[in-house]
Write an enzyme that holds these catalytic residues in place. Sequence first.
Site, mmCIF file in Angstrom:
data_model
loop_
_atom_site.group_PDB
_atom_site.id
_atom_site.type_symbol
_atom_site.label_atom_id
_atom_site.label_comp_id
_atom_site.label_asym_id
_atom_site.label_seq_id
_atom_site.Cartn_x
_atom_site.Cartn_y
_atom_site.Cartn_z
ATOM 1 N N ASP A 103 70.125 50.016 26.503
ATOM 2 C CA ASP A 103 70.657 50.377 27.809
ATOM 3 C C ASP A 103 71.757 51.423 27.715
ATOM 4 O OD1 ASP A 103 72.435 48.641 26.564
ATOM 5 O OD2 ASP A 103 72.194 47.033 28.006
ATOM 6 N N ASN A 159 76.203 35.131 31.643
ATOM 7 C CA ASN A 159 75.280 34.608 32.651
ATOM 8 C C ASN A 159 73.831 34.605 32.142
ATOM 9 O OD1 ASN A 159 74.670 37.300 32.616
ATOM 10 N ND2 ASN A 159 75.308 37.731 34.715
ATOM 11 N N HIS A 214 72.322 37.256 30.730
ATOM 12 C CA HIS A 214 71.611 38.545 30.810
ATOM 13 C C HIS A 214 71.285 39.081 29.415
ATOM 14 C CE1 HIS A 214 75.637 40.966 30.950
ATOM 15 N NE2 HIS A 214 75.109 41.127 29.759
ATOM 16 N N GLU A 232 69.994 41.366 34.753
ATOM 17 C CA GLU A 232 70.870 40.348 35.319
ATOM 18 C C GLU A 232 70.048 39.232 35.957
ATOM 19 O OE1 GLU A 232 73.971 40.427 34.843
ATOM 20 O OE2 GLU A 232 74.736 42.470 34.835
HETATM 21 C C1 F6R Z 1 74.510 45.662 25.321
HETATM 22 C C2 F6R Z 1 73.807 44.764 26.212
HETATM 23 C C3 F6R Z 1 74.423 43.536 26.801
HETATM 24 C C4 F6R Z 1 75.314 42.778 25.835
HETATM 25 C C5 F6R Z 1 75.909 41.547 26.512
HETATM 26 C C6 F6R Z 1 76.902 40.826 25.616
HETATM 27 O O1 F6R Z 1 73.677 46.741 24.935
HETATM 28 O O2 F6R Z 1 72.708 45.053 26.493
HETATM 29 O O3 F6R Z 1 73.396 42.699 27.252
HETATM 30 O O4 F6R Z 1 74.576 42.388 24.705
HETATM 31 O O5 F6R Z 1 76.571 41.928 27.685
HETATM 32 O O6 F6R Z 1 78.012 41.653 25.423
HETATM 33 P P1 F6R Z 1 79.123 41.305 24.334
HETATM 34 O O7 F6R Z 1 78.475 41.396 22.999
HETATM 35 O O8 F6R Z 1 80.183 42.359 24.524
HETATM 36 O O9 F6R Z 1 79.606 39.929 24.637
#
Ligand code: F6R
Length: 241
Positions: free
Chosen positions: A67, A136, A138, A143
């Site tokens: 992403d 959550n 995701h 989401e």
């Molecule tokens: C990042 C991504 C997100 C993160 C998720 C956890 O490329 O796609 O889904 O993996 O938000 O983020 P952290 O590792 O910062 O807790």
Amino acid sequence: MNIIKVKNYEEMSRVAADIIAETIKAHPTGVLGLATGSTPIGTYQNLVNMYRDGKLDFSGLRTVNLDEYRGLPRENDQSYYYFMHKNLFDSVNLKKDASNLPDGSNPDADAECVRYEKLVESLGYADLQLLGIGRNGHIGFNEPADVFEVNTHCVKLTQSTIDANKRFFASEADVPREAYTMGIGTIMKARKVLILASGKDKAWAVKNSFFGPVTPNVPASILQFHQDVVVVADEDAMSEV
Ligand code: F6R
């Protein structure tokens, strides 16, 4: 689903790097799917160390990232392009044009999402897709929703994600409100999925994704239907299981 419980972030990072290294050795000209965020930083550090020790070669690989924020140019230090170069790409022998991310600076969301989905398809999808998990549930920026979005698409970030990510920006107002992300279908086409979780704030997501019903309200729960998933989670992340 293979769930590996580890002690802490450091052990999670070592175990994850070993699994990725195995995939790179098995598929030296393969496709590696990568993620950003706090979770994989230690994993990338271990991979860089393996490369410096002469144990790993990135020269034949191509990479696809999950992403990118919509509206952030590459050179912005909060772009995922910048993050990947800083934490991995600039420290290993990956070829210059071998890494791919959605282009956050393309304002035409439809065109960018179609371009990126076609690109990932043309590479044959990932041999291994690395994932973090949101509080959550995701994955990528998929989401909680009423349906699973299949292909690369543009999303509006939820308040929970904006709150979680604002620590990286000067203020909450600076957090982009939209992102381009691989869809659930794009992720599920990876031959192997490696998902990491560390810390108490991931405990709800781990419990509901891997020990509850499969539902688009908890996007990572779809991974229960994938045939080769490895979850590496530390004691805190497993504390509600
Ligand atoms: C990042 C991504 C997100 C993160 C998720 C956890 O490329 O796609 O889904 O993996 O938000 O983020 P952290 O590792 O910062 O807790």
